[in-house]
Design an enzyme around this catalytic site. Structure first.
Site, short mmCIF file in Angstrom:
data_model
loop_
_atom_site.label_atom_id
_atom_site.label_comp_id
_atom_site.label_asym_id
_atom_site.label_seq_id
_atom_site.Cartn_x
_atom_site.Cartn_y
_atom_site.Cartn_z
N ASP A 230 0.84 -1.20 0.00
CA ASP A 230 0.00 0.00 0.00
C ASP A 230 0.87 1.25 0.00
O ASP A 230 2.08 1.18 0.24
CB ASP A 230 -0.95 -0.02 1.20
CG ASP A 230 -0.22 -0.14 2.52
OD1 ASP A 230 0.55 0.77 2.85
OD2 ASP A 230 -0.41 -1.15 3.23
N GLU B 155 22.05 -22.20 -18.53
CA GLU B 155 21.14 -21.32 -17.79
C GLU B 155 21.92 -20.20 -17.09
O GLU B 155 21.46 -19.05 -17.05
CB GLU B 155 20.34 -22.12 -16.75
CG GLU B 155 19.24 -22.96 -17.38
CD GLU B 155 18.61 -23.93 -16.39
OE1 GLU B 155 17.44 -24.26 -16.58
OE2 GLU B 155 19.30 -24.38 -15.43
#
Ligand code: GLA
Length: 725
Positions: A531, A611
């Site tokens: 928030d 990777e």
């Protein structure tokens, strides 16, 4: 001058670059709302109408004028007990038990600069261009004074609202409900957009038609919650991403909230945002004040895209603070999904070494480094380093990590206590518990009474001792349960939920004052406290405990309606994903995580050489685009709930650079081609795709779109960088 007052008709006019706000003190001293929306030039008081309305009462002092009713008039701060039967912004109980408050205008002040709020986060304006309007209202009988605060940020097209209640009478008054913003619309056919969810699946967009009655969302969990984000959009029925009128309200608060949207008997609409009324009854003794947290208001006449853009700018530039407000964030590796509780000092060091080789800036040692904490059943509250587990002191570990050229960050959860902890055995009364009742456990832990300063001081001291042990540059502040047993040994009941949140803010503020170079990441089981309040202290927040790339597309889409990408922590994790079991390719995971503050949540040792090389490349790409992602204008290009692909883009302020990201969500035989329409480019400028070298006019890409490749694989993703020639 953004704020003006016309003495002759007592009308307030607030104007930003593209929006206007109007209100009026009427003949009886009531403060009526006149208008909020696109820029207008008149007073807008012609919008007021008065008719004799059956069963809508008339205030005593209007005499026989049955056409004047607060039940029908648009108001700026409606209260319970004066004949408005719609939802109230304020409900107070007086000492005699009556629930009434009759607010009349007393005076006002227009001030240069944006107001601040004691102990609460608030929008600020360092440039000093903002103005503040303070309107004072008073209830003559109780002496309750209500100061309505308006902050007007002209350039940003933002108006903020907050309220200060002060008991200036001789008897106490109890506040049972208090909002900081109310918008009354005399006309309009609206939808309400809200963002609901759950742990690991936060902020899903829901669009509902507002019918007669009240549509309410909120939280009673002590935090703003995974379930409903404290931010909504009230939109014209025909408003879309790119067109139409819409209003946004963002509550700058991290605790219980209530947002109500109501369509009344006369087809008028009221939108309220404020503190949750459940578990709240705040008694003000003589002279005492209560500040209602701020709500940020914004209006757009060009749909949700522009509304989001204005909120992003406001939050990034006028709410986030400190060293990292406008600075590149470290690319980090968090140990949680890499090792959970199963690590020691060697493991952390190994992770640091492998991250260094990949080009990652920082390692964050997550949960499990302190007290007796081998799982999540014990140890919270004992913020002493488990040196046995680490095999060395914290200082030594940090030094070794730093020697690898890697920064060090640490996880804490200061608001919590495990029953199985030294702290709880010593201070069982420090946990929130109702006397005579057994508490409700959450993740097998209890919540410390952060409304109490003595409790906060003790934890603060412990945490500082940790932070002083070495070069800790980052803290992940977690909060992993909802609050149930709202009862404090010291704080007056009814104030606990509010004082708790202010206690958290106080702790964070003290931490930032003491360690101004520290970057704090907010977290509450991922996005349970995502928030605007937290963003005042923590410029970035762990967006969700769900790191699945596909789910993240939806979560990040919902988050993007109000919060800027700079606030969204987003990491690449291992596959199969730990939350969903789904396997999404590394490239796609990288593209999704690059929509925010980027990092990793996996064990690099488990990656193949191929990777590892790809991760190294990802980091290079991210660094190249970091500023564009953090500061560029964000455009949503599709809706992940309905489209075949999810696409978004960042465009630099000068429109000379853009990054388009696309993830294909569906795969079928003989697929049709997806044309992604871009936004925010210069119509007549030519843009070059830096990889393919192809050139396009901005207008062409926006009008006709860019064809995406048809590939026979699951969830392919594309990142296309465009540079203006
Ligand atoms: C929460 C956080 C996770 C992790 C764990 C540790 O769930 O959201 O990222 O830090 O706690 O216990």
């Amino acid at each position: 001058m953004a704020v003006k007052f016309q003495q002759e008709n007592r009308i307030f006019t607030l104007d930003t670059k593209h929006t206007s706000y109007r209100m009026k003190v009427d003949a009886y001293g009531f403060l009526l709302h006149l208008y909020y929306g696109g820029r207008v030039y008149g007073n807008m008081d012609y919008l007021l109408t008065c008719y004799d309305r059956g069963f809508s009462g008339n205030p005593w002092d209007v005499g026989n004028d049955r056409t004047y009713s607060l039940d029908a008039l648009p108001q700026e701060y409606p209260v319970m007990g004066v004949g408005d039967f719609r939802n109230s912004a304020l409900i107070v109980r007086n000492e005699d038990g009556s629930e009434c408050c009759d607010l009349r205008y007393v005076g006002h002040e227009i001030k240069e600069g944006k107001y601040g709020l004691p102990g609460l986060p608030a929008v600020y304006d360092d440039a000093g261009e903002a103005q503040t309007l303070e309107i004072t209202l008073e209830d003559r009988v109780s002496g309750l004074r209500v100061t309505l605060l308006y902050g007007v940020l002209e350039e940003a097209d933002i108006i903020t609202r907050s309220v200060i209640l002060e008991n200036r009478g001789s008897k106490h008054v109890t506040v049972g409900k208090a909002a900081s913003a109310c918008l009354d619309f005399v006309t309009g056919d609206f939808d309400l957009l809200s963002f609901y969810g759950r742990h690991t699946m936060e902020r899903n967009l829901q669009r509902e038609t507002l019918g007669h009655g009240t549509y309410a969302i909120g939280s009673r969990r002590g935090t703003s919650s995974h379930q409903y984000n404290p931010a909504v959009i009230l939109a014209d029925k025909n408003a879309t991403e790119d067109a139409g009128s819409c209003y946004g309200m963002v509550f700058v608060y991290s605790g219980n909230f209530l947002c109500e949207a109501e369509r009344d008997q006369y087809d008028q609409t009221r939108l309220l945002m404020g503190l949750q009324s459940d578990l709240f009854h705040y008694t003000l003794v003589q002279g005492e004040k209560l500040t209602i947290p701020e709500t940020i208001l914004c209006y757009s006449d060009q749909g949700f895209g522009l509304l989001s853009n204005r909120f992003h700018n406001c939050i990034r530039e006028h709410l986030c603070r400190g060293k990292f407000q406008d600075a590149p964030r470290p690319v980090l590796l968090n140990s949680w999904e890499a090792a959970y509780f199963a690590f020691d000092g060697q493991k952390i060091l190994k992770l640091a070494r492998s991250t260094a080789a990949l080009g990652i800036d920082m390692i964050v040692m997550d949960d499990g480094w302190f007290g007796k904490r081998e799982d999540d059943n014990s140890g919270l509250g004992d913020w002493q380093v488990n040196e046995k587990k680490l095999g060395c002191t914290l200082r030594e570990l940090i030094e070794k990590v730093n020697a690898e050229g890697v920064k060090f960050g640490i996880w804490i959860e200061p608001e919590m206590v495990s029953e199985d902890s030294g702290l709880y055995r010593k201070h069982p009364d420090w946990a929130l518990r109702i006397p005579g009742r057994e508490p409700v456990r959450g993740r097998n832990q209890l919540v410390l009474d952060f409304s109490r300063k003595d409790v906060r001081d003790s934890i603060f001291e412990q945490i500082c001792k940790i932070l002083d042990q070495g070069n800790i540059e980052y803290v992940k502040w977690d909060m992993n349960r909802s609050i149930v047993d709202v009862f404090s040994g010291k704080t007056m009941q009814g104030k606990v939920t509010y004082d708790y949140v202010l206690g958290v803010y106080d702790f964070l503020e003290r931490l930032l004052q003491k360690y101004p170079d520290l970057l704090i990441e907010g977290c509450s089981g991922g996005g349970g406290r995502f928030d605007a309040g937290m963003l005042y202290y923590t410029p970035q927040i762990w967006c969700s405990d769900n790191t699945d790339a596909l789910d993240r597309l939806r979560i990040q889409y919902g988050t993007s309606f109000f919060y800027p990408a700079s606030a969204v922590c987003s990491h690449v994790s291992a596959v199969p994903n730990h939350q969903t079991g789904r396997s999404v390719g590394l490239h796609t995971r990288g593209v999704v995580a690059m929509a925010g503050a980027f990092g990793y949540e996996l064990d690099p040792e488990k990656l193949t050489e191929e990777e590892k090389a790809a991760v190294g490349e990802q980091i290079k790409q991210y660094r190249k685009w970091e500023e564009l992602i953090r500061r560029g204008r964000y455009h949503r290009l599709s809706d992940p709930f309905t489209a075949v692909y999810t696409a978004w883009m960042f465009v630099s302020e000068e429109k000379d650079r853009a990054l388009l990201s696309v993830v294909m969500l569906e795969i079928h035989g003989n697929m049709s081609v997806s044309y992604v329409k871009l936004k925010g480019l210069d119509d007549t400028a030519v843009y070059r795709d830096t990889e393919s070298g192809k050139r396009y006019y901005g207008a062409d890409l926006m009008a006709a779109g860019l064809p995406m490749p048809v590939e026979q694989k699951e969830y392919p993703a594309y990142q296309i960088e465009l540079i203006k020639e």
